[in-house]
Design an enzyme around this catalytic site. Sequence first.
Site, PDB file in Angstrom:
ATOM      1  N   GLU A  78      38.093 -15.417  24.213  1.00  0.00           N
ATOM      2  CA  GLU A  78      37.990 -16.872  24.043  1.00  0.00           C
ATOM      3  C   GLU A  78      39.314 -17.478  23.612  1.00  0.00           C
ATOM      4  O   GLU A  78      39.993 -16.942  22.744  1.00  0.00           O
ATOM      5  CB  GLU A  78      36.924 -17.174  22.981  1.00  0.00           C
ATOM      6  N   TYR A 127      38.755 -25.887  25.869  1.00  0.00           N
ATOM      7  CA  TYR A 127      38.040 -24.654  25.535  1.00  0.00           C
ATOM      8  C   TYR A 127      37.995 -23.790  26.792  1.00  0.00           C
ATOM      9  O   TYR A 127      37.646 -24.277  27.878  1.00  0.00           O
ATOM     10  CB  TYR A 127      36.608 -24.967  25.082  1.00  0.00           C
TER      11      TYR A 127
END
Length: 377
Positions: A189, A101
Amino acid sequence: MKLHEYQSKTIFAKYGIPIPKGRVAATAEEAKHIAEELGGRVVIKSQVLVGGRGKAGGIRVAKTADEAEQLAQQILTMKIKDLPVRKVLVDEAAAIEHEIYFAITNDRAAKKPVMIASAAGGVDIEEVAATTPEKIIKVHIDPLLGLRDYQARDIAASIDMPRELWRDFGKIASGLWQAYLDTDATLAEINPLVITKDKRLMALDGKMMIDDNALFRHSKLADIRDIDEEVPAETEARRYGLSFIKLDGNIGCMVNGAGLAMTSMDIVKLFGGEPANFLDIGGGAGADKVAAAMRIIVSDPSVQAVLINIFGGITRGDEVARGILTAMDEVKPKVPMVVRLVGTNAEEGRKLLENAKMITAETLADAAQKAVAAAKG
Ligand code: GDP
Ligand code: MN
C-alpha cells in the site's frame, strides 16, 4: 507479518518506485545528523506498526536540523495506540500538491489480487471508503496474466491523474505488482502516493504485509521481523509452532485443526459467546505444545472461560490431557475449563483429567453452551 514504513519503502525503491531520500534513527541526535545531511526541511515519522500515525501526532515536518532533533525527541517518547515509538524515519520533506491512495491486496471473494486506487488519498481514506465508496476504484489482476499496461492506464484515467504522469504511474503500478508478487505479500500500500508541486509522483508512505506462511522462502524478510511490535502471545505461539490469533472476546479456545477451530468459534458465537482467540495446536501436538497453548490462553486477562475441543486423530487424547495438566500445574488458572475430547485415546485422556475439576462435555454444542455459561458467571 507487517513491515515498517521504512522497510516497505526500501522494497519499493528496489522496484523502481520513487521514494524520498531518508534514513532511520533511534535517537534524536541521529535524527539531527540525518536532517543536516539532507539539508533543509525534513519530515520526522514515527515507525510503529499501526495506521493513523499522522492523526496521532507521529508525523511532523521540521524546518531546521535543530527542530528535527526536538521533534524526534518528542516523537521517540510517544506511544501510538499503545505502541512505544522506538525509531523514527527522517525523510526529505515533500511539497505536496495532491495525495492519491494506491494499493494491491488480495480479494478473497474474487480469488484474485486487486488494485485499489483513489484520488482522495491521505489520512482520511477510511472515511472516504465508508462515506463515498464511489471514489474508490478497484481493478482485479488475473494472477496468470499479471498486471497489464492498460489496467494501470485505466486506473490513472479513473482517478483523473494528469496525462503526463500516466507513464510514470504505469511504472509504479508494475513495480508495486512485482514487489507484491516477489515477496508473497498480502498487502502493498502507498498512501499517500503524491503528486509533488513540481509534478512528480512519489511514494511518501508505504505499508506491506507478508504472508506468514510464505516466510520460509523469504529468510531475509523473516529476519527483519520486529518482534517488539507484536502481541507477545503471538510471538510465543510462533515459537511453539502454534497458529494463534488474539481476538476481542472472553472465551479462550484450544482446538486442533484450523477448520475445527473455526467451527468451534462459530458455535461459541451461535450460543451468544465471543471467542478470545483463534488457536490451532496442529495435528499430533505433544504435551509441551499443548501446555504452551494453555499458558498463552490463560495469560490473557480478558479470558473468563476456556473451551478445549479436541478431535483425536493423529493428536492423541492422553497427550493433550497431559499437556493440560502440566500447564494447570504451572499456571494455576482460576477460570473454568470446559473440555470435549473425542477420538484417539479420548478415554485415557478423560481419565487423566477426571481429577482436574474440569467441566466435561459430550458434543461440541454442549461444550460451547457450557463455556458460554461459565464465562457469564
Ligand atoms: P500515516 O498517518 O500513518 O498514514 O502516515 P503518512 O506517512 O501517510 O503521513 C500522514 C500525512 O502526513 C500524509 O498524508 C501527508 O499529508 C503528511 N506528510 C507525510 N510526509 C510528508 C512530507 O514529506 N511533506 C508534507 N508536507 N507532508 C507530509
Ligand atoms: Mn499513510
